[in-house]
Design a protein around this motif. Structure first.
Motif, short mmCIF file in Angstrom:
data_model
loop_
_atom_site.label_atom_id
_atom_site.label_comp_id
_atom_site.label_asym_id
_atom_site.label_seq_id
_atom_site.Cartn_x
_atom_site.Cartn_y
_atom_site.Cartn_z
N CYS A 6 0.81 -1.23 0.00
CA CYS A 6 0.00 0.00 0.00
C CYS A 6 0.84 1.27 0.00
N LEU A 20 5.21 -4.22 3.90
CA LEU A 20 6.27 -4.86 4.66
C LEU A 20 7.03 -3.87 5.53
N LEU A 59 3.61 -9.48 1.67
CA LEU A 59 2.35 -9.68 0.95
C LEU A 59 2.20 -11.11 0.44
N PHE A 79 2.12 -1.08 -8.66
CA PHE A 79 3.56 -0.79 -8.76
C PHE A 79 4.37 -1.55 -7.72
C1 LIG Z 1 6.71 1.40 -5.38
S1 LIG Z 1 5.87 1.26 -3.86
C2 LIG Z 1 4.15 1.42 -4.38
C3 LIG Z 1 3.25 1.80 -3.23
C4 LIG Z 1 1.76 2.01 -3.59
N1 LIG Z 1 1.12 0.81 -4.07
C5 LIG Z 1 1.57 3.12 -4.57
O1 LIG Z 1 1.34 2.87 -5.77
O2 LIG Z 1 1.66 4.28 -4.15
C6 LIG Z 1 6.00 -0.45 -3.46
C7 LIG Z 1 5.57 -0.80 -2.04
O3 LIG Z 1 5.55 -2.21 -1.86
C8 LIG Z 1 6.08 -2.54 -0.61
N2 LIG Z 1 6.61 -3.91 -0.68
C9 LIG Z 1 7.65 -4.38 -1.39
N3 LIG Z 1 7.80 -5.69 -1.22
C10 LIG Z 1 6.82 -6.09 -0.36
C11 LIG Z 1 6.43 -7.33 0.20
N4 LIG Z 1 7.10 -8.46 -0.06
N5 LIG Z 1 5.38 -7.36 1.04
C12 LIG Z 1 4.67 -6.22 1.33
N6 LIG Z 1 4.99 -5.01 0.81
C13 LIG Z 1 6.04 -4.94 -0.02
C14 LIG Z 1 7.16 -1.50 -0.37
O4 LIG Z 1 7.46 -1.35 1.01
C15 LIG Z 1 6.50 -0.24 -0.97
O5 LIG Z 1 5.76 0.46 -0.02
#
Ligand SMILES: C[S@@+](CC[C@H](N)C(=O)[O-])C[C@H]1O[C@@H](n2cnc3c(N)ncnc32)[C@H](O)[C@@H]1O
Length: 205
Positions: free
Chosen positions: A50, A74, A99, A116
């Protein structure tokens, strides 16, 4: 381009503020976009990865108080930003977790939204978890970066979005979806292909 995606990099939490910067986002109306992807009043939706809540806010608006949102990320520093941006909501649960292992109950969710973020994780593992938590007939809504050549350049001449070898392009995602037993039921390209979305449903009920 390979048939399978190999994640290279996880979002740097020091840049969490950027996730709310309209210039950097390129998406003018997140509410309109999530509605276009099928999010409606009354639905129970999970927002995986998120971030600072850019889309979570739109999802909450789209589902209204008749629906519910669970937001998963995460990284603690990112979730701190999220809380500042979104505040407390009666129909929102926030979970700090991988996730691919959310801890959410099986078969309870109408839609899983992931923006993303799929390119940052092991796609096959994420799809198994998504399939587990979706209701039968539930929908997966994925938003991702497309071909970098089509992305606008910023003031310093850099194309918007991650480097090419970090991107999870449309055909590779379709291949992963097919291998995991999902069928694409709707898709579109945004900004001339710089971003795209796919709506998919599990074909093994
Ligand atoms: C590029 S950001 C995009 C955030 C949001 N969805 C947006 O579009 O504004 C990617 C997000 O995914 C989270 N993330 C990456 N790998 C993850 C995982 N294995 N489990 C949960 N979150 C994860 C990161 O911490 C980051 O907040």
């Amino acid at each position: 381009m390979g048939k399978h995606h190999h994640p290279q990099h996880i979002f740097n939490p020091a840049k969490a503020e950027k996730l709310l910067d309209p210039k950097w986002r390129l998406i003018e109306d997140p509410l309109k976009l999530v509605q276009q992807m099928g999010v409606k009043a009354g639905l129970k939706v999970v927002d995986l990865g998120c971030g600072a809540g850019f889309f979570t806010k739109a999802l909450l608006e789209a589902v209204t108080l008749h629906g519910e949102v669970a937001a998963v990320d995460l990284q603690k520093p990112v979730l701190e930003f999220f809380h500042k941006h979104i505040g407390e909501r009666p129909n929102l649960t926030t979970i700090q977790a991988d996730l691919c292992k959310t801890g959410l109950k099986s078969g309870q969710w109408d839609s899983v939204f992931i923006a993303f973020t799929m390119h940052e994780v092991k796609v096959a593992d994420a799809l198994q978890e998504i399939k587990r938590i979706l209701k039968p007939g539930g929908k997966l809504l994925v938003l991702e970066w497309g071909v970098s050549d089509t992305c606008p350049e910023n003031d310093s001449g850099k194309r918007a979005g991650p480097p090419d070898d970090h991107r999870l392009l449309h055909p590779t995602l379709l291949n992963h979806l097919q291998e995991a037993g999902f069928k694409a039921i709707n898709r579109d390209e945004l900004l001339g292909g710089c971003q795209y979305y796919i709506v998919a449903q599990s074909d093994r009920e």
